[in-house]
Scaffold this active site. Structure first.
Site, PDB file in Angstrom:
ATOM      1  N   THR A 102      -6.995   9.930   8.071  1.00 19.39           N
ATOM      2  CA  THR A 102      -6.626   8.651   7.443  1.00 19.39           C
ATOM      3  C   THR A 102      -6.297   7.574   8.474  1.00 19.39           C
ATOM      4  O   THR A 102      -5.745   6.527   8.120  1.00 19.39           O
ATOM      5  CB  THR A 102      -5.404   8.831   6.509  1.00 19.39           C
ATOM      6  OG1 THR A 102      -4.340   9.385   7.278  1.00 19.39           O
ATOM      7  CG2 THR A 102      -5.709   9.718   5.336  1.00 19.39           C
ATOM      8  N   LYS A 157       0.840  -1.208   0.000  1.00 17.45           N
ATOM      9  CA  LYS A 157       0.000   0.000   0.000  1.00 17.45           C
ATOM     10  C   LYS A 157       0.872   1.255   0.000  1.00 17.45           C
ATOM     11  O   LYS A 157       1.812   1.347   0.766  1.00 17.45           O
ATOM     12  CB  LYS A 157      -0.879   0.020   1.246  1.00 17.45           C
ATOM     13  CG  LYS A 157      -1.838  -1.157   1.338  1.00 17.45           C
ATOM     14  CD  LYS A 157      -2.555  -1.189   2.674  1.00 17.45           C
ATOM     15  CE  LYS A 157      -1.619  -1.404   3.822  1.00 17.45           C
ATOM     16  NZ  LYS A 157      -2.319  -1.673   5.102  1.00 17.45           N
ATOM     17  N   GLY A 168      -6.678   4.457  10.329  1.00 19.27           N
ATOM     18  CA  GLY A 168      -7.489   3.255  10.148  1.00 19.27           C
ATOM     19  C   GLY A 168      -7.713   2.859   8.707  1.00 19.27           C
ATOM     20  O   GLY A 168      -8.445   1.904   8.426  1.00 19.27           O
ATOM     21  N   THR A 169      -7.054   3.541   7.765  1.00 18.20           N
ATOM     22  CA  THR A 169      -7.261   3.174   6.352  1.00 18.20           C
ATOM     23  C   THR A 169      -6.782   1.748   6.073  1.00 18.20           C
ATOM     24  O   THR A 169      -7.415   1.007   5.320  1.00 18.20           O
ATOM     25  CB  THR A 169      -6.530   4.141   5.391  1.00 18.20           C
ATOM     26  OG1 THR A 169      -5.204   4.346   5.886  1.00 18.20           O
ATOM     27  CG2 THR A 169      -7.242   5.461   5.279  1.00 18.20           C
ATOM     28  N   GLY A 170      -5.638   1.391   6.694  1.00 22.07           N
ATOM     29  CA  GLY A 170      -5.073   0.057   6.430  1.00 22.07           C
ATOM     30  C   GLY A 170      -5.974  -1.048   6.951  1.00 22.07           C
ATOM     31  O   GLY A 170      -6.253  -2.034   6.252  1.00 22.07           O
TER      32      GLY A 170
HETATM   33  N1  LIG Z   1      -5.076  10.340   1.351  1.00 22.60           N
HETATM   34  C1  LIG Z   1      -5.465   9.234   0.754  1.00 22.60           C
HETATM   35  N2  LIG Z   1      -6.333   9.290  -0.287  1.00 22.60           N
HETATM   36  C2  LIG Z   1      -6.764   8.168  -0.907  1.00 22.60           C
HETATM   37  N3  LIG Z   1      -6.401   6.932  -0.522  1.00 22.60           N
HETATM   38  C3  LIG Z   1      -5.542   6.804   0.521  1.00 22.60           C
HETATM   39  C4  LIG Z   1      -5.046   7.938   1.225  1.00 22.60           C
HETATM   40  N4  LIG Z   1      -4.232   7.490   2.219  1.00 22.60           N
HETATM   41  C5  LIG Z   1      -4.237   6.148   2.149  1.00 22.60           C
HETATM   42  N5  LIG Z   1      -5.018   5.727   1.116  1.00 22.60           N
HETATM   43  C6  LIG Z   1      -5.276   4.353   0.727  1.00 22.60           C
HETATM   44  O1  LIG Z   1      -5.693   3.680   1.896  1.00 22.60           O
HETATM   45  C7  LIG Z   1      -5.225   2.347   1.888  1.00 22.60           C
HETATM   46  C8  LIG Z   1      -4.361   2.110   3.132  1.00 22.60           C
HETATM   47  O2  LIG Z   1      -3.084   2.564   2.868  1.00 22.60           O
HETATM   48  P1  LIG Z   1      -1.984   3.060   3.887  1.00 22.60           P
HETATM   49  O3  LIG Z   1      -2.465   4.301   4.547  1.00 22.60           O
HETATM   50  O4  LIG Z   1      -0.734   3.143   3.112  1.00 22.60           O
HETATM   51  O5  LIG Z   1      -1.935   1.853   4.923  1.00 22.60           O
HETATM   52  P2  LIG Z   1      -1.859   1.864   6.513  1.00 22.60           P
HETATM   53  O6  LIG Z   1      -3.105   2.511   7.012  1.00 22.60           O
HETATM   54  O7  LIG Z   1      -1.731   0.432   6.843  1.00 22.60           O
HETATM   55  O8  LIG Z   1      -0.668   2.694   6.847  1.00 22.60           O
HETATM   56  C9  LIG Z   1      -4.468   2.191   0.586  1.00 22.60           C
HETATM   57  O9  LIG Z   1      -5.342   1.663  -0.403  1.00 22.60           O
HETATM   58  C10 LIG Z   1      -4.058   3.596   0.241  1.00 22.60           C
HETATM   59  O10 LIG Z   1      -3.820   3.773  -1.136  1.00 22.60           O
HETATM   60  C1  LIG Z   2      -5.257  -1.496  17.502  1.00 22.50           C
HETATM   61  C2  LIG Z   2      -4.661  -0.970  16.246  1.00 22.50           C
HETATM   62  N1  LIG Z   2      -4.555  -1.741  15.158  1.00 22.50           N
HETATM   63  C3  LIG Z   2      -4.039  -1.248  14.016  1.00 22.50           C
HETATM   64  C4  LIG Z   2      -3.594   0.045  13.930  1.00 22.50           C
HETATM   65  C5  LIG Z   2      -2.987   0.589  12.654  1.00 22.50           C
HETATM   66  O1  LIG Z   2      -3.766   1.582  12.058  1.00 22.50           O
HETATM   67  P1  LIG Z   2      -3.105   2.840  11.335  1.00 22.50           P
HETATM   68  O2  LIG Z   2      -1.967   2.310  10.500  1.00 22.50           O
HETATM   69  O3  LIG Z   2      -4.146   3.457  10.489  1.00 22.50           O
HETATM   70  O4  LIG Z   2      -2.634   3.740  12.447  1.00 22.50           O
HETATM   71  C6  LIG Z   2      -3.720   0.852  15.078  1.00 22.50           C
HETATM   72  N2  LIG Z   2      -3.286   2.124  15.071  1.00 22.50           N
HETATM   73  N3  LIG Z   2      -4.245   0.319  16.217  1.00 22.50           N
HETATM   74 MG   LIG Z   3      -2.837   4.621   7.012  1.00 23.00          MG
END
Ligand SMILES: Nc1ncnc2c1ncn2[C@@H]1O[C@H](COP(=O)(O)OP(=O)(O)O)[C@@H](O)[C@H]1O
Ligand SMILES: Cc1ncc(COP(=O)(O)O)c(N)n1
Ligand SMILES: [Mg+2]
Length: 558
Positions: free
Chosen positions: A273, A240, A275-277
């Site tokens: 953003t 991602k 919790g997107t992952g």
């Molecule tokens: N600002 C954004 N706009 C659109 N999509 C986003 C944005 N930030 C993250 N994403 C998408 O959200 C999903 C989670 O990605 P990411 O944020 O890299 O993971 P994590 O939350 O695990 O750190 C991916 O599909 C990424 O492309």
């Molecule tokens: C309990 C728990 N699980 C997963 C994430 C990761 O989420 P993010 O990468 O968006 O901070 C988090 N912050 N807390």
């Molecule tokens: Mg994220």
């Protein structure tokens, strides 16, 4: 007994849980082979006999439709932006049942992670067994796995109770930079968990950590990382790129061992953003549980995250750098009525007419503003010939005017326009969409009015969940061709029979409004006017005149 102290005292935890065993219907854990056989049979499309899967004994109906079911094995986020809470919301929003095995409880908010309390691995095992042995899980999604023991327990459970797919989100470091998994579990992840994964979904930092610190700064780097990660065992990999520097779009790289897919979506400019992952991985799991292929599930999940971020981009919650977003696309709702409609809003009901605005060279927004300034208590936008796009723009512009005055804005006929503009409700006629259908589309908060000429129609409007009825035409009118009139007698009869508040409509003007309002029944709450206010040189002046006449008459009557 209260179940507090669950983590600090597993004895209490067990006690809290055990009484179910003594319950009459409590079912002991089925033996592992029977559970996996049921799964196998389901996967192969074979229906097992009731006796065979034990349903007869429990008196269950096996012909019931099976719910797609995701089990998330993850940590709790007290701020509810990520972790278990995000997983529950994502699955609910995508129409999939979600059960939860909690691996850790975190004290967390939009600033960061203030504390982590790891659940004892035996109790993680107990949770896993409870759900997997009984509840027909389709897909397991993993998030925060904070210790080697918990990873081991999970592996054992999945061997004992196989599921259709495993989605591994290798949560290690939160976006705020806090460590969520001990680095010592890396080896276990690499050696065993990735082997069990149908897909693994690392962000840039996690991919880099799994690959011993490899630098990931470009999409090409992400491709290389996806390939190496794939060689470690998972069927597919999604690297991602939410945190990819200097990228105008949000790029993720998918690799299934044969083909690469670069998935692009516009990068939403927002702080929300957190919790997107977790959400993305849960949504992938949800789509797999419904039966999607892996690539379709990933594409849909990405589109869902982007939509939710776009919707939530301006939400303000918390003081930290990373806010949560709204999985249900509903939090922004700000209605003029605040979800309650008393009927008093109907007092001076102004219905717009674009023909009259053209005649007086007055934009719709100006007409609406003048009517409100003159005392209109509710506005209905009636645009019989407008193009849809123009109608939505007009509705949005008028809403901006109405909201500060807390004057509800309703849309005539067009439920789609009401939804698209987030107007306060609709007014429908007898040949438009039935009020019951409009209600199911608009939800419980929006205002729905129905035009009625008979006692039966008024009764039906009430049954259908409308908020008010418009009764008329009271007098003949030029704004509605071939409209039969009900007269004052008809109006009175319908008011007396109606359980809903009533607004009188049709040919009402300054010289007859008081007579109409004076016919008696207390549920006659107001009069609706069109040309009397809008086919005039001064909308403010005419509305004000009518408003003060009506107010005076009401005060006198009381
Ligand atoms: N600002 C954004 N706009 C659109 N999509 C986003 C944005 N930030 C993250 N994403 C998408 O959200 C999903 C989670 O990605 P990411 O944020 O890299 O993971 P994590 O939350 O695990 O750190 C991916 O599909 C990424 O492309
Ligand atoms: C309990 C728990 N699980 C997963 C994430 C990761 O989420 P993010 O990468 O968006 O901070 C988090 N912050 N807390
Ligand atoms: Mg994220």
């Amino acid at each position: 007994m209260a179940c507090s102290g669950l983590l600090s005292n597993s004895f209490i935890a067990n006690k809290c849980f055990r009484p179910r065993r003594h319950h009459k219907l409590a079912v002991p854990y089925p033996r592992s082979f029977s559970s996996s056989r049921v799964h196998l049979a389901q996967n192969l499309g074979i229906s097992m006999s009731m006796e065979e899967n034990g349903a007869t004994k429990q008196g269950l109906d096996v012909s019931r439709k099976k719910l797609p079911h995701v089990l998330t094995v993850a940590g709790s986020d007290s701020g509810a932006g990520a972790g278990i809470q995000a997983d529950l919301k994502a699955c609910a929003a995508r129409g999939v049942y979600c059960s939860t095995v909690i691996t850790a409880v975190t004290a967390q908010n939009t600033v960061g992670v203030q504390g982590v309390n790891i659940v004892p691995d035996e109790f993680v095992a107990q949770q896993l067994k409870s759900v997997l042995s009984d509840m027909e899980v389709d897909v397991v999604k993993t998030g925060m796995l904070p210790s080697i023991e918990i990873v081991k327990v999970l592996q054992q459970s999945l061997k004992e109770f196989p599921v259709r797919a495993v989605v591994v989100d290798p949560v290690m470091i939160s976006t705020s930079g806090d460590v969520l998994a001990d680095p010592s579990i890396l080896a276990r992840f690499r050696e065993e968990l990735l082997m069990m994964a149908d897909i693994v979904t690392p962000n840039l930092k996690e991919a880099s950590t799994l690959l011993g610190g490899m630098r990931l700064e470009t999409v090409d780097d992400m491709r290389r990382a996806a390939k190496i990660l794939h060689s470690m065992g998972p069927r597919s990999v999604l690297v991602k790129g939410g945190d990819l520097p200097e990228s105008f779009d949000a790029v993720d790289v998918f690799f299934d061992g044969e083909e690469y897919h670069e998935l692009h979506s516009p990068r939403v400019k927002t702080r929300n953003t957190h919790g997107t992952g977790c959400t993305l991985a849960s949504c992938i799991a949800a789509e797999l549980a419904k039966g999607s292929s892996m690539l379709s599930a990933v594409k849909l999940a990405k589109r869902y995250v982007e939509t939710a971020l776009e919707y939530s981009k301006d939400i303000i919650l918390g003081n930290g750098a990373q806010g949560p977003f709204d999985h249900f696309l509903r939090l922004k709702h700000n209605t003029s009525t605040g979800g309650t409609f008393s009927g008093n809003e109907l007092f001076l009901y102004a219905v717009t007419d674009s023909g009259m605005n053209e005649k007086w060279e007055r934009p719709m927004e100006v007409a609406v503003k003048e009517a409100i300034k003159g005392g209109a208590t509710i506005i209905q936008l009636r645009e019989k010939d407008a193009e849809t796009r123009k109608f939505i723009e007009t509705a949005k512009a008028c809403l901006k005017i109405c909201r500060p005055y807390k004057v509800p804005l309703l849309i005539n006929d067009r439920i789609d326009v009401a939804l698209a503009s987030d107007a306060d409700g609709v007014h429908v006629g007898q040949s438009d969409m039935p009020a019951r259908v409009a209600r199911s589309l608009l939800g419980p908060d929006k205002v729905i009015g129905v035009s009625c000429k008979t006692v039966e129609q008024a009764h039906q409007a009430w049954l259908d969940g409308a908020d008010y009825i418009g009764c008329g035409g009271v007098y003949p009118t030029s704004t509605k061709a071939n409209n039969s009139t009900v007269g004052l007698d008809g109006l009175k009869t319908i008011c007396l029979a109606s359980k809903l508040p009533v607004v009188a409509i049709g040919g009402i003007n300054a010289s007859n409004a008081i007579t109409v309002l004076g016919i008696g029944p207390p549920n006659l709450k107001g009069v609706a006017v069109v040309s009397t206010v809008f086919d005039r040189s001064s909308v403010v002046g005419e509305t004000r005149k009518l408003h003060s006449m009506l107010t005076e008459a009401v005060l006198k009557a009381n």
